[in-house]
Design a protein around this motif. Structure first.
Motif, PDB file in Angstrom:
ATOM      1  N   ARG A  41     -88.152   4.873  39.900  1.00  0.00           N
ATOM      2  CA  ARG A  41     -88.205   3.410  39.879  1.00  0.00           C
ATOM      3  C   ARG A  41     -87.720   2.809  41.196  1.00  0.00           C
ATOM      4  O   ARG A  41     -88.222   1.782  41.634  1.00  0.00           O
ATOM      5  N   THR A  42     -86.752   3.435  41.825  1.00  0.00           N
ATOM      6  CA  THR A  42     -86.245   2.944  43.105  1.00  0.00           C
ATOM      7  C   THR A  42     -87.306   3.077  44.189  1.00  0.00           C
ATOM      8  O   THR A  42     -87.540   2.140  44.961  1.00  0.00           O
ATOM      9  N   PHE A  43     -87.972   4.235  44.247  1.00  0.00           N
ATOM     10  CA  PHE A  43     -89.021   4.432  45.251  1.00  0.00           C
ATOM     11  C   PHE A  43     -90.179   3.469  45.007  1.00  0.00           C
ATOM     12  O   PHE A  43     -90.724   2.900  45.959  1.00  0.00           O
ATOM     13  N   GLU A  44     -90.556   3.258  43.751  1.00  0.00           N
ATOM     14  CA  GLU A  44     -91.658   2.340  43.465  1.00  0.00           C
ATOM     15  C   GLU A  44     -91.277   0.894  43.741  1.00  0.00           C
ATOM     16  O   GLU A  44     -92.108   0.109  44.179  1.00  0.00           O
ATOM     17  N   ALA A  45     -90.001   0.549  43.541  1.00  0.00           N
ATOM     18  CA  ALA A  45     -89.548  -0.817  43.809  1.00  0.00           C
ATOM     19  C   ALA A  45     -89.619  -1.167  45.297  1.00  0.00           C
ATOM     20  O   ALA A  45     -89.789  -2.334  45.646  1.00  0.00           O
ATOM     21  N   VAL A  46     -89.502  -0.167  46.167  1.00  0.00           N
ATOM     22  CA  VAL A  46     -89.608  -0.439  47.608  1.00  0.00           C
ATOM     23  C   VAL A  46     -91.039  -0.289  48.106  1.00  0.00           C
ATOM     24  O   VAL A  46     -91.310  -0.453  49.287  1.00  0.00           O
ATOM     25  N   GLY A  47     -91.957   0.038  47.196  1.00  0.00           N
ATOM     26  CA  GLY A  47     -93.369   0.074  47.564  1.00  0.00           C
ATOM     27  C   GLY A  47     -93.965   1.446  47.797  1.00  0.00           C
ATOM     28  O   GLY A  47     -95.060   1.544  48.338  1.00  0.00           O
ATOM     29  N   LEU A  48     -93.281   2.505  47.387  1.00  0.00           N
ATOM     30  CA  LEU A  48     -93.836   3.854  47.519  1.00  0.00           C
ATOM     31  C   LEU A  48     -94.235   4.375  46.138  1.00  0.00           C
ATOM     32  O   LEU A  48     -93.374   4.573  45.282  1.00  0.00           O
ATOM     33  N   THR A  49     -95.512   4.565  45.930  1.00  0.00           N
ATOM     34  CA  THR A  49     -95.973   5.173  44.689  1.00  0.00           C
ATOM     35  C   THR A  49     -95.754   6.676  44.797  1.00  0.00           C
ATOM     36  O   THR A  49     -96.179   7.301  45.769  1.00  0.00           O
ATOM     37  N   VAL A  50     -95.082   7.236  43.809  1.00  0.00           N
ATOM     38  CA  VAL A  50     -94.746   8.659  43.842  1.00  0.00           C
ATOM     39  C   VAL A  50     -95.194   9.344  42.558  1.00  0.00           C
ATOM     40  O   VAL A  50     -95.300   8.719  41.508  1.00  0.00           O
ATOM     41  N   THR A  51     -95.438  10.630  42.682  1.00  0.00           N
ATOM     42  CA  THR A  51     -95.697  11.476  41.526  1.00  0.00           C
ATOM     43  C   THR A  51     -94.417  12.248  41.251  1.00  0.00           C
ATOM     44  O   THR A  51     -93.954  13.003  42.115  1.00  0.00           O
ATOM     45  N   PRO A  52     -93.806  12.049  40.076  1.00  0.00           N
ATOM     46  CA  PRO A  52     -92.532  12.716  39.804  1.00  0.00           C
ATOM     47  C   PRO A  52     -92.696  14.204  39.487  1.00  0.00           C
ATOM     48  O   PRO A  52     -93.621  14.593  38.774  1.00  0.00           O
ATOM     49  N   ARG A  53     -91.815  15.005  40.021  1.00  0.00           N
ATOM     50  CA  ARG A  53     -91.742  16.437  39.732  1.00  0.00           C
ATOM     51  C   ARG A  53     -90.269  16.790  39.540  1.00  0.00           C
ATOM     52  O   ARG A  53     -89.604  17.249  40.456  1.00  0.00           O
ATOM     53  N   PRO A  54     -89.752  16.526  38.330  1.00  0.00           N
ATOM     54  CA  PRO A  54     -88.326  16.780  38.095  1.00  0.00           C
ATOM     55  C   PRO A  54     -87.990  18.271  38.059  1.00  0.00           C
ATOM     56  O   PRO A  54     -88.800  19.099  37.644  1.00  0.00           O
ATOM     57  N   PHE A  55     -86.795  18.566  38.502  1.00  0.00           N
ATOM     58  CA  PHE A  55     -86.264  19.920  38.464  1.00  0.00           C
ATOM     59  C   PHE A  55     -85.234  19.973  37.334  1.00  0.00           C
ATOM     60  O   PHE A  55     -84.394  19.090  37.235  1.00  0.00           O
ATOM     61  N   PRO A  56     -85.310  20.987  36.459  1.00  0.00           N
ATOM     62  CA  PRO A  56     -84.398  21.036  35.301  1.00  0.00           C
ATOM     63  C   PRO A  56     -82.923  21.016  35.693  1.00  0.00           C
ATOM     64  O   PRO A  56     -82.507  21.699  36.628  1.00  0.00           O
ATOM     65  N   ASP A  57     -82.143  20.224  34.951  1.00  0.00           N
ATOM     66  CA  ASP A  57     -80.703  20.122  35.186  1.00  0.00           C
ATOM     67  C   ASP A  57     -79.925  21.206  34.443  1.00  0.00           C
ATOM     68  O   ASP A  57     -79.048  21.837  34.992  1.00  0.00           O
ATOM     69  N   VAL A  58     -80.235  21.337  33.167  1.00  0.00           N
ATOM     70  CA  VAL A  58     -79.436  22.198  32.293  1.00  0.00           C
ATOM     71  C   VAL A  58     -80.206  23.462  31.961  1.00  0.00           C
ATOM     72  O   VAL A  58     -81.320  23.408  31.460  1.00  0.00           O
ATOM     73  N   ARG A  59     -79.580  24.560  32.284  1.00  0.00           N
ATOM     74  CA  ARG A  59     -80.149  25.838  31.867  1.00  0.00           C
ATOM     75  C   ARG A  59     -79.805  26.052  30.399  1.00  0.00           C
ATOM     76  O   ARG A  59     -78.961  25.366  29.836  1.00  0.00           O
ATOM     77  N   ARG A  60     -80.432  26.974  29.785  1.00  0.00           N
ATOM     78  CA  ARG A  60     -80.140  27.299  28.392  1.00  0.00           C
ATOM     79  C   ARG A  60     -78.791  28.018  28.335  1.00  0.00           C
ATOM     80  O   ARG A  60     -78.706  29.224  28.469  1.00  0.00           O
ATOM     81  N   LEU A  61     -77.730  27.263  28.162  1.00  0.00           N
ATOM     82  CA  LEU A  61     -76.384  27.823  28.107  1.00  0.00           C
ATOM     83  C   LEU A  61     -75.967  27.974  26.644  1.00  0.00           C
ATOM     84  O   LEU A  61     -76.077  27.032  25.867  1.00  0.00           O
ATOM     85  N   SER A  62     -75.494  29.136  26.286  1.00  0.00           N
ATOM     86  CA  SER A  62     -75.135  29.374  24.891  1.00  0.00           C
ATOM     87  C   SER A  62     -73.813  28.714  24.517  1.00  0.00           C
ATOM     88  O   SER A  62     -73.612  28.339  23.378  1.00  0.00           O
ATOM     89  N   ASN A  63     -72.918  28.551  25.466  1.00  0.00           N
ATOM     90  CA  ASN A  63     -71.625  27.956  25.186  1.00  0.00           C
ATOM     91  C   ASN A  63     -71.665  26.463  25.497  1.00  0.00           C
ATOM     92  O   ASN A  63     -71.833  26.065  26.654  1.00  0.00           O
ATOM     93  N   PRO A  64     -71.490  25.620  24.477  1.00  0.00           N
ATOM     94  CA  PRO A  64     -71.533  24.160  24.716  1.00  0.00           C
ATOM     95  C   PRO A  64     -70.512  23.667  25.744  1.00  0.00           C
ATOM     96  O   PRO A  64     -70.751  22.687  26.430  1.00  0.00           O
ATOM     97  N   ILE A  65     -69.392  24.349  25.881  1.00  0.00           N
ATOM     98  CA  ILE A  65     -68.372  23.951  26.864  1.00  0.00           C
ATOM     99  C   ILE A  65     -68.951  23.997  28.277  1.00  0.00           C
ATOM    100  O   ILE A  65     -68.596  23.189  29.134  1.00  0.00           O
ATOM    101  N   ASP A  66     -69.863  24.921  28.502  1.00  0.00           N
ATOM    102  CA  ASP A  66     -70.471  25.055  29.827  1.00  0.00           C
ATOM    103  C   ASP A  66     -71.366  23.864  30.172  1.00  0.00           C
ATOM    104  O   ASP A  66     -71.742  23.690  31.330  1.00  0.00           O
ATOM    105  N   ARG A  67     -71.696  23.053  29.194  1.00  0.00           N
ATOM    106  CA  ARG A  67     -72.565  21.888  29.425  1.00  0.00           C
ATOM    107  C   ARG A  67     -71.790  20.612  29.725  1.00  0.00           C
ATOM    108  O   ARG A  67     -72.388  19.583  30.035  1.00  0.00           O
ATOM    109  N   ILE A  68     -70.481  20.659  29.657  1.00  0.00           N
ATOM    110  CA  ILE A  68     -69.660  19.456  29.876  1.00  0.00           C
ATOM    111  C   ILE A  68     -69.904  18.836  31.251  1.00  0.00           C
ATOM    112  O   ILE A  68     -70.061  17.612  31.348  1.00  0.00           O
TER     113      ILE A  68
END
Length: 93
Positions: A41-68
């Protein structure tokens, strides 16, 4: 080419626009999943049309504490989204 002057997503969008606005072709925005909503939204607000390609944040972690740390990052990103919206730097819809 690497934009190295910015200290915020908004500055990155503004400086990147200066650098690539005349370049031909598709613009692909690569960033983390949690940051993509605001970044796109920031890039589009300044006039640059972009194609989003997100990179995953959270790996499949078995321990919920590791996700804090990622949960904390999501809280910070939500705060930044509200800040950018209040300043008129992005539109939520």
């Amino acid at each position: 080419f690497l934009e190295e002057r910015s200290t915020s997503t908004r500055e990155n969008a503004l400086f990147t626009k200066q650098m690539i606005s005349e370049w031909p072709g598709k613009r692909v925005l690569v960033t983390s999943e949690s940051h993509m909503f605001r970044a796109r939204r920031t890039f589009e607000a300044v006039g640059l049309t972009v194609t989003p390609r997100p990179f995953p944040d959270v790996r499949r972690l078995s321990n919920p504490i590791d996700r804090i740390p990622e949960a904390w990052n999501l809280c910070l990103e939500t705060t930044k989204i509200v800040y950018y919206w209040q300043r008129g730097w992005i539109h939520l819809l």
